[in-house]
Design an enzyme around this catalytic site. Structure first.
Site, PDB file in Angstrom:
ATOM      1  N   SER A   1      -9.020   0.995   7.813  1.00 34.99           N
ATOM      2  CA  SER A   1      -8.929   0.349   9.123  1.00 34.99           C
ATOM      3  C   SER A   1      -7.529  -0.184   9.372  1.00 34.99           C
ATOM      4  CB  SER A   1      -9.942  -0.800   9.223  1.00 34.99           C
ATOM      5  OG  SER A   1      -9.709  -1.753   8.198  1.00 34.99           O
TER       6      SER A   1
ATOM      7  N   LYS B   1       0.810  -1.223   0.000  1.00 33.06           N
ATOM      8  CA  LYS B   1       0.000   0.000   0.000  1.00 33.06           C
ATOM      9  C   LYS B   1       0.845   1.277   0.000  1.00 33.06           C
ATOM     10  CE  LYS B   1      -4.312  -1.693   0.599  1.00 33.06           C
ATOM     11  NZ  LYS B   1      -5.515  -1.300  -0.153  1.00 33.06           N
TER      12      LYS B   1
END
Length: 204
Positions: free
Chosen positions: A80, A55
């Site tokens: 999250s 990511k």
């Protein structure tokens, strides 16, 4: 909002942008697994990437592409876990303030990690609130730029550098298996595979 469709050229440009910023993670093999499958299997170890996940690539590429005014205003993301950490970690060296919208029950380790990178954490109740609406309200109130976790051209281009590196390191593959959540990594991998190994079958 219509998603701008990235091209392989965008992945190449992202790779230039990410050079000396991300880790070029190793590619490992397993003789035991190769023997069991009667195939040669390669693992691209993005668990060794900054924040422990691919990511970071998309997050850094997206923030680096912002205008001077957008950087000055700051960014917001909803997550999250890994995307939030990645945005927080990528924003810091670029001098951009990051706000991460996280559920109240997000893993404490991930919440603490994002905060340790300097991000402002906004909590919400995932049972009664919508994270996209919470983030959009911050965009409208504070002028922040929203960077979503997967459906964003610059995020996809950054994630596509994973498969690009893999194919550069090992050559053509018969098949590429890609973890699939929101689809950002898969979309970028498809672009890289189509350009560098057009005969390769891609599975999500």
């Amino acid at each position: 909002m219509t998603l701008a469709l990235p091209k392989f050229q965008d992945i190449q440009e992202a790779a230039d942008r990410l050079r000396n910023v991300v880790h070029r993670t190793p590619v490992l093999t397993s003789q035991t697994l190769n023997g069991r499958l009667d195939a040669e299997v390669f693992f691209k170890c993005e668990n060794l990437q900054r924040v422990g996940a691919f990511k970071f690539r998309g997050a850094y590429n997206a923030i680096a592409r912002l205008s001077k005014a957008e950087r000055a205003a700051g960014v917001v993301a909803y997550s999250s876990g890994n995307h939030g950490q990645a945005i927080a970690r990528a924003a810091r060296p670029l001098g951009v303030t990051a706000t991460i919208v996280m559920p109240l029950n997000a893993p404490k380790a991930k919440r603490n990690a994002a905060a340790s990178y300097g991000a402002r954490i906004i909590s919400y109740d995932r049972e009664t609130e919508d994270r996209e609406q919470v983030a959009q309200a911050l965009v409208e109130k504070e002028g922040l730029t929203l960077i979503p976790p997967f459906d964003h051209a610059d995020v996809i281009a950054g994630q596509g550098t994973v498969a690009m590196e893999l194919l550069e390191d090992v050559g053509g593959l018969d098949a590429l298996f890609v973890p699939l959540g929101g689809g950002g990594l898969l979309a970028g991998s498809l672009l890289s595979a189509h350009a560098l190994a057009p005969e390769c079958l891609v599975y999500g």
